[in-house]
Scaffold this motif. Structure first.
Motif, PDB file in Angstrom:
ATOM      1  N   VAL A 110       7.454  -5.460   4.131  1.00 26.03           N
ATOM      2  CA  VAL A 110       6.485  -5.543   3.042  1.00 26.03           C
ATOM      3  C   VAL A 110       6.553  -4.220   2.286  1.00 26.03           C
ATOM      4  O   VAL A 110       6.439  -3.155   2.900  1.00 26.03           O
ATOM      5  CB  VAL A 110       5.070  -5.783   3.606  1.00 26.03           C
ATOM      6  CG1 VAL A 110       4.031  -5.765   2.500  1.00 26.03           C
ATOM      7  CG2 VAL A 110       5.020  -7.095   4.379  1.00 26.03           C
ATOM      8  N   GLU A 112       5.763  -1.903  -1.556  1.00 25.21           N
ATOM      9  CA  GLU A 112       5.100  -1.803  -2.863  1.00 25.21           C
ATOM     10  C   GLU A 112       5.241  -0.402  -3.422  1.00 25.21           C
ATOM     11  O   GLU A 112       5.462   0.554  -2.672  1.00 25.21           O
ATOM     12  CB  GLU A 112       3.631  -2.213  -2.769  1.00 25.21           C
ATOM     13  CG  GLU A 112       2.761  -1.291  -1.967  1.00 25.21           C
ATOM     14  CD  GLU A 112       1.309  -1.804  -1.918  1.00 25.21           C
ATOM     15  OE1 GLU A 112       1.102  -2.971  -1.536  1.00 25.21           O
ATOM     16  OE2 GLU A 112       0.405  -1.017  -2.262  1.00 25.21           O
ATOM     17  N   THR A 118       5.291  -5.309  -6.078  1.00 21.79           N
ATOM     18  CA  THR A 118       5.380  -5.677  -4.667  1.00 21.79           C
ATOM     19  C   THR A 118       6.690  -6.423  -4.402  1.00 21.79           C
ATOM     20  O   THR A 118       7.252  -7.056  -5.299  1.00 21.79           O
ATOM     21  CB  THR A 118       4.206  -6.588  -4.226  1.00 21.79           C
ATOM     22  OG1 THR A 118       4.260  -7.790  -4.984  1.00 21.79           O
ATOM     23  CG2 THR A 118       2.871  -5.919  -4.408  1.00 21.79           C
ATOM     24  N   TRP A 135       9.091   3.188  -2.935  1.00 19.20           N
ATOM     25  CA  TRP A 135       8.540   1.972  -2.333  1.00 19.20           C
ATOM     26  C   TRP A 135       7.989   2.255  -0.931  1.00 19.20           C
ATOM     27  O   TRP A 135       8.733   2.596  -0.021  1.00 19.20           O
ATOM     28  CB  TRP A 135       9.599   0.876  -2.246  1.00 19.20           C
ATOM     29  CG  TRP A 135       9.953   0.276  -3.579  1.00 19.20           C
ATOM     30  CD1 TRP A 135      10.807   0.806  -4.504  1.00 19.20           C
ATOM     31  CD2 TRP A 135       9.467  -0.956  -4.133  1.00 19.20           C
ATOM     32  NE1 TRP A 135      10.882  -0.021  -5.601  1.00 19.20           N
ATOM     33  CE2 TRP A 135      10.062  -1.112  -5.397  1.00 19.20           C
ATOM     34  CE3 TRP A 135       8.576  -1.936  -3.677  1.00 19.20           C
ATOM     35  CZ2 TRP A 135       9.804  -2.206  -6.213  1.00 19.20           C
ATOM     36  CZ3 TRP A 135       8.327  -3.032  -4.489  1.00 19.20           C
ATOM     37  CH2 TRP A 135       8.935  -3.157  -5.746  1.00 19.20           C
ATOM     38  N   PHE A 170      -1.883  -2.450   2.139  1.00 21.83           N
ATOM     39  CA  PHE A 170      -0.807  -3.018   1.316  1.00 21.83           C
ATOM     40  C   PHE A 170      -1.386  -4.176   0.511  1.00 21.83           C
ATOM     41  O   PHE A 170      -2.341  -4.825   0.943  1.00 21.83           O
ATOM     42  CB  PHE A 170       0.330  -3.538   2.199  1.00 21.83           C
ATOM     43  CG  PHE A 170       1.344  -2.493   2.584  1.00 21.83           C
ATOM     44  CD1 PHE A 170       2.513  -2.325   1.856  1.00 21.83           C
ATOM     45  CD2 PHE A 170       1.129  -1.677   3.690  1.00 21.83           C
ATOM     46  CE1 PHE A 170       3.450  -1.360   2.217  1.00 21.83           C
ATOM     47  CE2 PHE A 170       2.062  -0.710   4.057  1.00 21.83           C
ATOM     48  CZ  PHE A 170       3.218  -0.558   3.320  1.00 21.83           C
ATOM     49  N   ARG A 171      -0.791  -4.469  -0.606  1.00 19.46           N
ATOM     50  CA  ARG A 171      -1.274  -5.583  -1.446  1.00 19.46           C
ATOM     51  C   ARG A 171      -0.970  -6.949  -0.834  1.00 19.46           C
ATOM     52  O   ARG A 171      -1.632  -7.925  -1.136  1.00 19.46           O
ATOM     53  CB  ARG A 171      -0.643  -5.495  -2.838  1.00 19.46           C
ATOM     54  CG  ARG A 171      -1.224  -4.369  -3.689  1.00 19.46           C
ATOM     55  CD  ARG A 171      -0.435  -4.243  -4.984  1.00 19.46           C
ATOM     56  NE  ARG A 171      -1.115  -3.433  -5.975  1.00 19.46           N
ATOM     57  CZ  ARG A 171      -1.064  -2.109  -6.038  1.00 19.46           C
ATOM     58  NH1 ARG A 171      -0.396  -1.437  -5.128  1.00 19.46           N
ATOM     59  NH2 ARG A 171      -1.703  -1.451  -6.988  1.00 19.46           N
ATOM     60  N   LYS A 172       0.073  -7.008  -0.003  1.00 20.57           N
ATOM     61  CA  LYS A 172       0.476  -8.292   0.604  1.00 20.57           C
ATOM     62  C   LYS A 172       0.356  -8.234   2.130  1.00 20.57           C
ATOM     63  O   LYS A 172       0.608  -7.185   2.735  1.00 20.57           O
ATOM     64  CB  LYS A 172       1.934  -8.623   0.236  1.00 20.57           C
ATOM     65  CG  LYS A 172       2.186  -8.768  -1.267  1.00 20.57           C
ATOM     66  CD  LYS A 172       1.624 -10.062  -1.813  1.00 20.57           C
ATOM     67  CE  LYS A 172       1.854 -10.164  -3.316  1.00 20.57           C
ATOM     68  NZ  LYS A 172       1.184 -11.337  -3.900  1.00 20.57           N
ATOM     69  N   ASP A 185      -1.992 -12.597  -0.595  1.00 22.90           N
ATOM     70  CA  ASP A 185      -2.621 -11.392  -1.149  1.00 22.90           C
ATOM     71  C   ASP A 185      -3.616 -10.850  -0.126  1.00 22.90           C
ATOM     72  O   ASP A 185      -4.301 -11.623   0.541  1.00 22.90           O
ATOM     73  CB  ASP A 185      -3.368 -11.733  -2.451  1.00 22.90           C
ATOM     74  CG  ASP A 185      -2.401 -12.027  -3.582  1.00 22.90           C
ATOM     75  OD1 ASP A 185      -1.264 -11.500  -3.555  1.00 22.90           O
ATOM     76  OD2 ASP A 185      -2.780 -12.806  -4.491  1.00 22.90           O
ATOM     77  N   TYR A 189      -7.673  -5.546  -0.071  1.00 24.69           N
ATOM     78  CA  TYR A 189      -6.965  -4.467  -0.773  1.00 24.69           C
ATOM     79  C   TYR A 189      -7.954  -3.680  -1.641  1.00 24.69           C
ATOM     80  O   TYR A 189      -8.718  -4.259  -2.402  1.00 24.69           O
ATOM     81  CB  TYR A 189      -5.830  -5.025  -1.635  1.00 24.69           C
ATOM     82  CG  TYR A 189      -5.097  -3.918  -2.348  1.00 24.69           C
ATOM     83  CD1 TYR A 189      -4.218  -3.093  -1.666  1.00 24.69           C
ATOM     84  CD2 TYR A 189      -5.343  -3.656  -3.696  1.00 24.69           C
ATOM     85  CE1 TYR A 189      -3.578  -2.043  -2.290  1.00 24.69           C
ATOM     86  CE2 TYR A 189      -4.705  -2.605  -4.342  1.00 24.69           C
ATOM     87  CZ  TYR A 189      -3.827  -1.798  -3.643  1.00 24.69           C
ATOM     88  OH  TYR A 189      -3.212  -0.753  -4.262  1.00 24.69           O
TER      89      TYR A 189
END
Ligand code: S6P
Ligand code: ZN
Length: 190
Positions: A110, A112, A118, A135, A170-172, A185, A189
């Protein structure tokens, strides 16, 4: 001083490299606040502070021009419906990259950027992943029984910024859905 070249082996059947200078173990308690289901986390931790992942490092001077390398092993398991994962980090020197080579198991990286892009890459044995500069990256093991094992290499002066991810996440997320692993998602977050 000029160093001598060195070799070491990484057997596909053994997974622990023949040269190890440092062994890191990270447990459930090290990921406090990172999993989505805090109640499931607290319940698990009250029973046992489980080992989630390990890193076998080959040490080098942490200066520009050197490379750090080693093996990361994320064990199978879940907290609630979220798969075991590494803490994840940005490199302190943001403009540094990293290469991962998946040796065993299945999972995702994962990723971002600070700007909010992302990317989630599937890792299966034989897959090489190039994580470009900027990243943040976190490995997630989605194998049910097997470890996710990756070999990594990155610039020795990169350093680790864990604080940003600890604060904002993390966003995901990678969760176990009705049809297997799903990328969703992160509802928490910040
Ligand atoms: C270091 C590299 C890996 C990770 C390892 C554990 O830059 O990305 O060696 O350190 O996979 O993850 P973490 O997020 O706990 O350092
Ligand atoms: Zn890294």
């Amino acid at each position: 001083m000029v160093d001598s070249p060195f070799t070491f082996t990484l057997s596909m059947s053994e997974i622990i490299p023949s040269r190890v200078d440092n062994h890191i173990e990270r447990r459930l308690s090290d990921l406090q606040g990172q999993f989505n289901d805090q109640a499931a986390f607290d319940k698990m931790l009250s029973t046992e502070d489980q080992l989630l992942y390990e890193v076998y490092e080959v040490k080098r001077p942490e200066i520009e021009g050197e490379m750090l390398l080693g093996v990361s092993i994320v064990h199978p398991g879940k907290v609630g419906n979220e798969f075991f994962m590494t803490k994840g980090h940005f490199h302190s020197v943001l403009e540094t990259s990293e290469i991962y080579y998946c040796i065993r198991g299945e999972g995702y990286m994962v990723m971002e950027t600070p700007e909010g892009e992302t990317s989630v890459a599937l890792l299966t044995p034989g897959k090489i992943l190039y994580v470009p500069p900027r990243w943040a990256h976190r490995s997630v093991c989605t194998s049910r029984l097997e470890d996710l094992v990756t070999f990594f290499i990155y610039p020795a002066n990169a350093g680790h910024d864990y604080g940003t991810i600890e604060q904002i996440g993390f966003r995901k997320l990678v969760v176990d859905g009705v049809n297997g692993p799903e990328i969703i998602d992160n509802p928490r977050y910040k």
